[in-house]
Design a protein around this motif. Structure first.
Motif, mmCIF file in Angstrom:
data_model
loop_
_atom_site.group_PDB
_atom_site.id
_atom_site.type_symbol
_atom_site.label_atom_id
_atom_site.label_comp_id
_atom_site.label_asym_id
_atom_site.label_seq_id
_atom_site.Cartn_x
_atom_site.Cartn_y
_atom_site.Cartn_z
ATOM 1 N N VAL A 19 0.841 -1.203 0.000
ATOM 2 C CA VAL A 19 0.000 0.000 0.000
ATOM 3 C C VAL A 19 0.875 1.251 0.000
ATOM 4 O O VAL A 19 0.569 2.235 -0.670
ATOM 5 C CB VAL A 19 -0.975 -0.012 1.200
ATOM 6 N N LEU A 20 1.980 1.212 0.729
ATOM 7 C CA LEU A 20 2.906 2.350 0.729
ATOM 8 C C LEU A 20 3.470 2.584 -0.671
ATOM 9 O O LEU A 20 3.573 3.733 -1.129
ATOM 10 C CB LEU A 20 4.032 2.093 1.733
ATOM 11 N N ALA A 21 3.793 1.507 -1.379
ATOM 12 C CA ALA A 21 4.289 1.630 -2.759
ATOM 13 C C ALA A 21 3.211 2.229 -3.666
ATOM 14 O O ALA A 21 3.499 3.107 -4.492
ATOM 15 C CB ALA A 21 4.723 0.263 -3.285
ATOM 16 N N GLN A 22 1.963 1.784 -3.516
ATOM 17 C CA GLN A 22 0.856 2.341 -4.310
ATOM 18 C C GLN A 22 0.683 3.833 -4.026
ATOM 19 O O GLN A 22 0.459 4.632 -4.938
ATOM 20 C CB GLN A 22 -0.440 1.601 -4.008
ATOM 21 N N ASN A 23 0.771 4.209 -2.746
ATOM 22 C CA ASN A 23 0.642 5.620 -2.380
ATOM 23 C C ASN A 23 1.755 6.455 -3.009
ATOM 24 O O ASN A 23 1.504 7.564 -3.502
ATOM 25 C CB ASN A 23 0.663 5.790 -0.856
ATOM 26 N N LEU A 24 2.974 5.924 -3.015
ATOM 27 C CA LEU A 24 4.091 6.673 -3.611
ATOM 28 C C LEU A 24 3.943 6.772 -5.128
ATOM 29 O O LEU A 24 4.297 7.787 -5.720
ATOM 30 C CB LEU A 24 5.425 6.031 -3.234
#
Length: 196
Positions: free
Chosen positions: A91-96
Protein backbone atom coordinates in the motif's frame (compact mmCIF):
# COMPACT_ATOMS: atom_id res chain seq x y z
CA UNK A 1 -42.36 -38.82 25.87
CA UNK A 2 -41.43 -35.95 28.13
CA UNK A 3 -37.86 -37.23 28.30
CA UNK A 4 -37.61 -37.24 24.50
CA UNK A 5 -38.69 -33.58 24.27
CA UNK A 6 -36.23 -32.60 26.99
CA UNK A 7 -33.44 -34.48 25.21
CA UNK A 8 -34.30 -32.83 21.89
CA UNK A 9 -34.36 -29.42 23.55
CA UNK A 10 -30.94 -29.99 25.11
CA UNK A 11 -29.52 -31.14 21.77
CA UNK A 12 -30.85 -28.01 20.04
CA UNK A 13 -29.36 -25.78 22.74
CA UNK A 14 -25.99 -27.54 22.46
CA UNK A 15 -26.07 -27.10 18.68
CA UNK A 16 -26.78 -23.37 18.99
CA UNK A 17 -24.07 -22.94 21.60
CA UNK A 18 -21.53 -24.58 19.29
CA UNK A 19 -21.99 -22.00 16.52
CA UNK A 20 -19.36 -19.27 16.30
CA UNK A 21 -19.68 -15.79 14.88
CA UNK A 22 -18.43 -15.43 11.29
CA UNK A 23 -15.06 -13.75 10.81
CA UNK A 24 -14.80 -10.45 8.96
CA UNK A 25 -11.74 -9.78 6.79
CA UNK A 26 -10.25 -6.35 6.08
CA UNK A 27 -7.62 -4.94 3.72
CA UNK A 28 -5.76 -1.65 3.66
CA UNK A 29 -6.39 0.67 0.73
CA UNK A 30 -4.19 3.16 -1.10
CA UNK A 31 -4.81 6.87 -1.52
CA UNK A 32 -6.59 7.50 -4.84
CA UNK A 33 -5.68 11.18 -5.40
CA UNK A 34 -2.49 11.55 -7.49
CA UNK A 35 -0.24 14.61 -7.17
CA UNK A 36 2.78 13.71 -9.24
CA UNK A 37 6.13 14.99 -10.36
CA UNK A 38 6.57 16.89 -13.59
CA UNK A 39 6.82 14.68 -16.69
CA UNK A 40 10.61 14.96 -16.80
CA UNK A 41 11.02 14.16 -13.10
CA UNK A 42 8.59 11.22 -13.13
CA UNK A 43 10.46 9.63 -16.03
CA UNK A 44 13.77 10.07 -14.25
CA UNK A 45 13.09 9.00 -10.66
CA UNK A 46 12.97 5.37 -9.56
CA UNK A 47 12.12 4.41 -5.98
CA UNK A 48 12.57 1.15 -4.10
CA UNK A 49 10.34 0.49 -1.07
CA UNK A 50 11.72 -1.66 1.69
CA UNK A 51 12.55 -3.42 3.70
CA UNK A 52 9.51 -2.42 5.79
CA UNK A 53 9.50 -3.98 9.25
CA UNK A 54 6.62 -4.24 11.73
CA UNK A 55 6.57 -5.46 15.32
CA UNK A 56 5.95 -9.22 15.48
CA UNK A 57 2.96 -8.65 17.78
CA UNK A 58 1.17 -6.81 14.93
CA UNK A 59 1.93 -9.25 12.14
CA UNK A 60 -0.83 -11.74 12.87
CA UNK A 61 -4.23 -12.51 11.31
CA UNK A 62 -6.21 -10.85 14.12
CA UNK A 63 -6.51 -7.07 14.15
CA UNK A 64 -4.66 -5.73 17.17
CA UNK A 65 -6.27 -2.93 19.17
CA UNK A 66 -4.61 -0.72 21.78
CA UNK A 67 -6.71 -0.92 24.95
CA UNK A 68 -4.22 0.78 27.26
CA UNK A 69 -0.56 1.82 27.42
CA UNK A 70 0.51 -1.74 28.16
CA UNK A 71 -2.56 -3.71 27.10
CA UNK A 72 -3.42 -4.94 23.62
CA UNK A 73 -6.55 -6.69 22.39
CA UNK A 74 -6.79 -9.39 19.72
CA UNK A 75 -10.02 -9.42 17.75
CA UNK A 76 -10.57 -13.08 16.97
CA UNK A 77 -13.35 -12.46 14.43
CA UNK A 78 -11.96 -9.19 12.94
CA UNK A 79 -9.01 -10.22 10.82
CA UNK A 80 -6.63 -8.95 8.16
CA UNK A 81 -7.31 -10.48 4.75
CA UNK A 82 -3.56 -10.97 4.20
CA UNK A 83 -0.26 -10.61 5.98
CA UNK A 84 0.18 -7.10 7.37
CA UNK A 85 3.96 -7.30 6.76
CA UNK A 86 3.32 -7.67 3.01
CA UNK A 87 0.25 -5.43 2.81
CA UNK A 88 1.86 -2.34 4.42
CA UNK A 89 4.76 -2.06 1.93
CA UNK A 90 2.42 -2.79 -0.98
CA UNK A 91 0.00 0.00 0.00
CA UNK A 92 2.91 2.35 0.73
CA UNK A 93 4.29 1.63 -2.76
CA UNK A 94 0.86 2.34 -4.31
CA UNK A 95 0.64 5.62 -2.38
CA UNK A 96 4.09 6.67 -3.61
CA UNK A 97 3.13 5.82 -7.19
CA UNK A 98 0.16 8.17 -6.82
CA UNK A 99 2.08 10.90 -5.00
CA UNK A 100 5.03 10.87 -7.39
CA UNK A 101 3.08 10.16 -10.58
CA UNK A 102 5.46 7.40 -11.62
CA UNK A 103 5.24 3.67 -12.15
CA UNK A 104 8.97 3.24 -11.49
CA UNK A 105 8.38 1.85 -8.01
CA UNK A 106 9.92 -1.44 -6.89
CA UNK A 107 9.20 -3.47 -3.76
CA UNK A 108 12.02 -5.04 -1.76
CA UNK A 109 13.74 -7.25 -2.76
CA UNK A 110 13.92 -6.01 -6.35
CA UNK A 111 15.87 -7.66 -9.19
CA UNK A 112 19.54 -6.75 -9.62
CA UNK A 113 18.93 -5.32 -13.08
CA UNK A 114 16.47 -2.76 -11.66
CA UNK A 115 18.06 0.71 -11.37
CA UNK A 116 16.95 2.44 -8.19
CA UNK A 117 17.59 6.14 -7.47
CA UNK A 118 16.23 6.15 -3.91
CA UNK A 119 15.54 3.38 -1.44
CA UNK A 120 13.01 3.96 1.34
CA UNK A 121 13.56 1.81 4.45
CA UNK A 122 10.76 1.89 7.02
CA UNK A 123 10.79 0.62 10.61
CA UNK A 124 7.30 0.68 12.14
CA UNK A 125 7.23 0.76 15.94
CA UNK A 126 3.48 1.08 16.37
CA UNK A 127 0.45 0.67 14.09
CA UNK A 128 -2.69 0.16 16.15
CA UNK A 129 -5.77 1.93 17.45
CA UNK A 130 -9.26 1.51 18.81
CA UNK A 131 -12.65 1.90 17.11
CA UNK A 132 -14.22 5.25 17.95
CA UNK A 133 -10.87 6.70 19.05
CA UNK A 134 -7.77 6.90 16.82
CA UNK A 135 -5.08 4.99 14.95
CA UNK A 136 -1.40 5.71 15.55
CA UNK A 137 1.33 4.88 13.03
CA UNK A 138 4.77 5.51 14.49
CA UNK A 139 8.33 4.71 13.51
CA UNK A 140 11.25 5.96 11.45
CA UNK A 141 11.93 6.00 7.71
CA UNK A 142 15.29 6.36 6.02
CA UNK A 143 16.09 7.55 2.51
CA UNK A 144 19.08 5.70 1.09
CA UNK A 145 20.94 6.27 -2.16
CA UNK A 146 19.82 3.73 -4.75
CA UNK A 147 23.05 1.75 -4.65
CA UNK A 148 22.62 1.33 -0.89
CA UNK A 149 25.96 2.98 -0.16
CA UNK A 150 24.80 6.18 1.53
CA UNK A 151 22.06 7.20 3.94
CA UNK A 152 20.70 10.51 2.66
CA UNK A 153 18.31 11.38 5.47
CA UNK A 154 16.22 9.84 8.23
CA UNK A 155 12.90 10.98 9.69
CA UNK A 156 10.86 9.87 12.66
CA UNK A 157 7.11 9.88 12.07
CA UNK A 158 3.94 9.76 14.11
CA UNK A 159 0.62 9.88 12.31
CA UNK A 160 -2.48 9.97 14.51
CA UNK A 161 -5.78 9.62 12.66
CA UNK A 162 -9.23 9.81 14.32
CA UNK A 163 -11.53 6.83 13.80
CA UNK A 164 -14.94 8.09 12.66
CA UNK A 165 -17.00 5.08 13.76
CA UNK A 166 -17.11 2.43 16.46
CA UNK A 167 -16.63 -0.40 13.95
CA UNK A 168 -13.61 -2.17 12.53
CA UNK A 169 -14.24 -0.96 8.98
CA UNK A 170 -13.76 2.62 10.22
CA UNK A 171 -10.67 1.52 12.15
CA UNK A 172 -9.07 -0.03 9.06
CA UNK A 173 -9.98 3.05 6.98
CA UNK A 174 -8.03 5.17 9.47
CA UNK A 175 -5.08 2.74 9.21
CA UNK A 176 -5.14 3.43 5.46
CA UNK A 177 -5.24 7.21 5.97
CA UNK A 178 -2.23 7.00 8.30
CA UNK A 179 -0.25 5.14 5.62
CA UNK A 180 -1.34 7.67 2.99
CA UNK A 181 -0.05 10.52 5.18
CA UNK A 182 3.28 8.76 5.64
CA UNK A 183 3.51 8.23 1.87
CA UNK A 184 2.82 11.93 1.27
CA UNK A 185 5.64 12.94 3.63
CA UNK A 186 8.11 10.56 1.98
CA UNK A 187 7.07 11.76 -1.49
CA UNK A 188 7.58 15.39 -0.46
CA UNK A 189 11.23 14.67 0.38
CA UNK A 190 11.78 12.70 -2.83
CA UNK A 191 10.15 15.45 -4.93
CA UNK A 192 12.46 18.04 -3.37
CA UNK A 193 15.54 15.94 -4.17
CA UNK A 194 14.38 15.13 -7.72
CA UNK A 195 13.84 18.84 -8.40
CA UNK A 196 17.48 19.73 -7.61
Amino acid sequence: MKRIWVSLGLMLLAGCAGQTAPSNFYALSANASPRGLSDAESKAVSVGIGPVTLPVMLDRPQIVTREGNNRLGLSEFQRWAGSLSSEVPQVLAQNLMQELGTDRIASYPWPRYRRIDYQVVVDVFRFDGLPGQSVILEGVWTLVRGDGEEELEAHGFREQVPVAGNDFESLVASHSVALARLGARIAEVIRARAAK
